[in-house]
Design a protein around this motif. Sequence first.
Motif, mmCIF file in Angstrom:
data_model
loop_
_atom_site.group_PDB
_atom_site.id
_atom_site.type_symbol
_atom_site.label_atom_id
_atom_site.label_comp_id
_atom_site.label_asym_id
_atom_site.label_seq_id
_atom_site.Cartn_x
_atom_site.Cartn_y
_atom_site.Cartn_z
ATOM 1 N N ALA A 20 -4.811 12.012 0.317
ATOM 2 C CA ALA A 20 -5.547 12.276 1.544
ATOM 3 C C ALA A 20 -6.363 11.016 2.047
ATOM 4 O O ALA A 20 -6.253 10.955 3.320
ATOM 5 C CB ALA A 20 -6.681 12.848 0.770
ATOM 6 N N ASP A 21 -6.239 9.520 1.387
ATOM 7 C CA ASP A 21 -7.584 8.498 2.048
ATOM 8 C C ASP A 21 -6.706 7.696 2.740
ATOM 9 O O ASP A 21 -5.584 8.094 2.856
ATOM 10 C CB ASP A 21 -7.205 7.711 0.642
ATOM 11 N N ASP A 22 -7.030 7.344 3.561
ATOM 12 C CA ASP A 22 -6.373 6.442 4.459
ATOM 13 C C ASP A 22 -6.314 5.456 3.802
ATOM 14 O O ASP A 22 -6.460 4.861 2.503
ATOM 15 C CB ASP A 22 -7.834 6.101 6.133
ATOM 16 N N VAL A 23 -5.304 4.721 4.388
ATOM 17 C CA VAL A 23 -4.792 3.394 4.267
ATOM 18 C C VAL A 23 -5.674 2.429 4.726
ATOM 19 O O VAL A 23 -5.421 1.864 6.036
ATOM 20 C CB VAL A 23 -3.512 3.796 4.321
ATOM 21 N N ALA A 24 -5.837 1.301 4.343
ATOM 22 C CA ALA A 24 -6.399 0.441 4.795
ATOM 23 C C ALA A 24 -6.110 -1.143 4.583
ATOM 24 O O ALA A 24 -5.977 -1.697 3.438
ATOM 25 C CB ALA A 24 -8.233 -0.066 4.403
ATOM 26 N N LEU A 25 -5.436 -1.994 5.415
ATOM 27 C CA LEU A 25 -4.994 -3.249 4.859
ATOM 28 C C LEU A 25 -5.621 -4.474 4.938
ATOM 29 O O LEU A 25 -5.894 -4.488 6.799
ATOM 30 C CB LEU A 25 -3.505 -2.909 5.710
ATOM 31 N N ASP A 26 -6.583 -4.493 4.694
ATOM 32 C CA ASP A 26 -7.263 -5.771 5.054
ATOM 33 C C ASP A 26 -7.729 -6.841 3.925
ATOM 34 O O ASP A 26 -7.285 -6.657 2.440
ATOM 35 C CB ASP A 26 -8.981 -4.756 4.536
ATOM 36 N N PRO A 27 -6.845 -8.132 4.435
ATOM 37 C CA PRO A 27 -6.453 -9.530 3.611
ATOM 38 C C PRO A 27 -7.629 -9.230 2.549
ATOM 39 O O PRO A 27 -7.551 -10.299 1.526
ATOM 40 C CB PRO A 27 -6.447 -10.385 4.789
ATOM 41 N N TRP A 28 -8.571 -9.600 3.297
ATOM 42 C CA TRP A 28 -9.547 -9.229 2.161
ATOM 43 C C TRP A 28 -10.821 -8.793 1.208
ATOM 44 O O TRP A 28 -11.786 -8.588 0.909
ATOM 45 C CB TRP A 28 -11.229 -11.091 2.937
ATOM 46 N N GLY A 29 -10.031 -7.189 1.757
ATOM 47 C CA GLY A 29 -11.299 -6.149 1.055
ATOM 48 C C GLY A 29 -10.316 -6.043 -0.194
ATOM 49 O O GLY A 29 -8.848 -7.090 -1.057
ATOM 50 N N SER A 30 -10.886 -5.225 -0.824
ATOM 51 C CA SER A 30 -9.863 -4.667 -1.749
ATOM 52 C C SER A 30 -8.822 -3.149 -1.583
ATOM 53 O O SER A 30 -9.522 -2.326 -0.574
ATOM 54 C CB SER A 30 -11.106 -3.739 -3.409
ATOM 55 N N SER A 31 -7.596 -3.823 -0.572
ATOM 56 C CA SER A 31 -7.255 -2.877 -0.186
ATOM 57 C C SER A 31 -6.511 -1.780 -0.805
ATOM 58 O O SER A 31 -6.791 -2.092 -2.259
ATOM 59 C CB SER A 31 -5.507 -3.441 -0.174
ATOM 60 N N SER A 32 -6.129 -0.543 -0.784
ATOM 61 C CA SER A 32 -5.637 0.649 -2.136
ATOM 62 C C SER A 32 -4.858 0.943 -0.608
ATOM 63 O O SER A 32 -4.885 1.382 0.090
ATOM 64 C CB SER A 32 -6.679 1.967 -2.156
ATOM 65 N N VAL A 33 -3.327 1.617 -1.872
ATOM 66 C CA VAL A 33 -2.756 1.926 -0.814
ATOM 67 C C VAL A 33 -2.420 3.332 -1.567
ATOM 68 O O VAL A 33 -2.501 3.544 -2.726
ATOM 69 C CB VAL A 33 -1.733 1.399 -1.007
ATOM 70 N N SER A 34 -3.351 4.900 -0.933
ATOM 71 C CA SER A 34 -3.075 6.100 -1.776
ATOM 72 C C SER A 34 -1.699 6.508 -1.335
ATOM 73 O O SER A 34 -1.525 7.381 -2.446
ATOM 74 C CB SER A 34 -4.513 7.104 -1.499
ATOM 75 N N ASP A 35 -0.912 5.800 -0.075
ATOM 76 C CA ASP A 35 -0.142 6.562 0.393
ATOM 77 C C ASP A 35 0.970 6.181 0.899
ATOM 78 O O ASP A 35 1.005 5.490 1.876
ATOM 79 C CB ASP A 35 -0.561 7.856 0.782
ATOM 80 N N TYR A 36 1.777 5.109 -0.336
ATOM 81 C CA TYR A 36 2.889 4.284 0.510
ATOM 82 C C TYR A 36 3.353 4.892 2.242
ATOM 83 O O TYR A 36 3.817 4.038 2.984
ATOM 84 C CB TYR A 36 3.586 3.694 -0.632
ATOM 85 N N ARG A 37 3.783 6.173 1.819
ATOM 86 C CA ARG A 37 4.036 6.660 3.393
ATOM 87 C C ARG A 37 3.568 6.336 4.070
ATOM 88 O O ARG A 37 4.501 6.345 5.234
ATOM 89 C CB ARG A 37 4.392 8.623 2.923
ATOM 90 N N LYS A 38 2.435 6.459 4.185
ATOM 91 C CA LYS A 38 1.513 6.139 6.057
ATOM 92 C C LYS A 38 1.719 4.608 6.703
ATOM 93 O O LYS A 38 1.598 4.058 7.413
ATOM 94 C CB LYS A 38 0.025 5.661 5.290
ATOM 95 N N LEU A 39 2.368 3.466 5.474
ATOM 96 C CA LEU A 39 2.568 2.318 5.315
ATOM 97 C C LEU A 39 3.416 2.270 6.408
ATOM 98 O O LEU A 39 3.759 1.184 7.645
ATOM 99 C CB LEU A 39 2.835 1.458 4.045
ATOM 100 N N PHE A 40 4.975 3.335 6.060
ATOM 101 C CA PHE A 40 5.968 3.444 6.887
ATOM 102 C C PHE A 40 5.429 3.796 8.613
ATOM 103 O O PHE A 40 6.054 3.185 9.410
ATOM 104 C CB PHE A 40 6.949 4.150 6.587
#
Length: 531
Positions: A29-49
């Motif tokens: 359910a988490d949001d996906v944040a793409l942060d080059p300098w943060g600790s990126s986490s991807v809880s749901d790869y579908r959201k990237l699409f």
Amino acid sequence: MTGDDPLEESESGDPTTGEPLTDGGAAGADDVALDPWGSSSVSDYRKLFEEFGIEEFDEVLEEVPNPHYLMRRGVIFGHRDYRPVARALRNDDPAAVLSGFMPTGDPHIGHKLVFDEIIWHQEQGADAYGLIADLEANSARGMSWAEIDEHARNYLLSLLALGFDPEEGELYRQSTNREVQDLAFDLGAEANFSEFQAIYGFDGETDVSHMQSVVTQMADILYPQLEEPKPTVIPVGPDQDPHVRLARDLAERMRFFKVSEAYASFELEDDERALVAEFYERLDPVEFDDDDLRCVHVAEALEETPLSELDASADTLSSVLTKLNEAGMEPVRPRTRFFDRRATDDAFDALIDAIEGEKRVYESHVDAFEIDRAEAEELAREIEVDNGGYGFQPPSSIYHRFMTGLTGGKMSSSIPASHISLLDDPEDGYDKVKAATTGGRETAEEQREKGGKADECPVYELYAYLLAGDDDEFAKRVYDECVGGDRLCGDCKEQAAQLMKDFLAEHQEKREDVEDLLENADIELESPRRR
Ligand code: TRP
Ligand code: SF4
């Protein structure tokens, strides 16, 4: 990834094939944040699409000549515009691969994915580039030059030990690559602070050097095309996608000409163009007692059509009507437009000369009536390159999954037990695998009865991402035996731990073997900078 804090959970595999799912498995359910300098986490790869427009790698897999196991197993799950690269590899046309490493710590098994991706592309014939992002490590992570030098050496030794050929390919560090710095400066002229703010969340407190490291990365990404434009792939973790998108934009902004399709002297937005195209096909000038179909005719026909029958918004309709009415009696004729974005006068003149067939020259564009879009793109690039421009192709990218930490949760450089460094003593590597959490059941009986949860098991991931190597049968066997209840975690971990120990021992031996290769490679191993 390639970041300091690489990656995060990978998730479910496909229970039927034993391969990691490319749609992200368990939905988070988490949001996906793409942060080059943060600790990126991807809880749901579908959201990237869905949210970021990354495409599924599976859809191009067939077009890739002898795909790497990371591609076959869905570890490489996404891409942007990889098709031109796949095509070039298939046809033995020029192509390039480039990725960069911030020397902030030891290289670990997450970085190995990227090393392997670079090396595989090199083996397929691409020009390969591996760079040390020392400026970024200094500005964004505050690493001293001495630390940077030490780490850089370790990254490079592992890259060479895994098979990178430094004679065919190129290694460099950002700080000493003058061409990269010059290109960075030019690219910086096409970007501004508001944009960095929007993309990276920079604010008034952000170091200027940090911003410079961003334009440097943009230059890194386009560097393989300095000599000639070619399809280039940047293998990275999805946290680097903001950089890829900006680099694609900048590549476009550097182009001399923008090619588009038009129907009259004025410009059309995509949705407006679709409307005009539809009516151009449908209408006959005879209906208007004329020899030519004119702008006013299309306007008239559009006005008579109820909005509900048009595939357009009211806004689109009204703006297109304004344009058509202003153009009045001008005939509607499809054409290919070369818009002069930043061409020199000479280049613009050369383009005009080079266009064959009927053409019409305006102040800042030329319309060609006898060449199609693809030919026009080719011609525009040719003229640009011949007249001192770069003619960049938008760089492509491929994205691999973040690995799960051995202790569950994130794999993080700051938690030694969660990851395996390529420099770990083989015995320690063995111990870390033995101590890893698993997707196993409470008891052996339960495991035999229900099977293990390979999809949630970091140990299974080790097999799929690394230990099984190119042997798909082996990876599948581990998976099937696990979920079928024929494999118990104790033995499974013992086998994985042993394989890890062997891998580390062998890798470290190879690192020693390539010391000379590194000494002779064309890259500065010591920075003259202070602090
Ligand atoms: N920013 C990348 C990281 O966080 C390193 C990097 C610098 C890079 N230049 C690059 C990655 C060019 C890919 C391509 O590790
Ligand atoms: Fe993981 Fe192996 Fe246990 Fe299956 S048997 S859950 S793959 S450790």
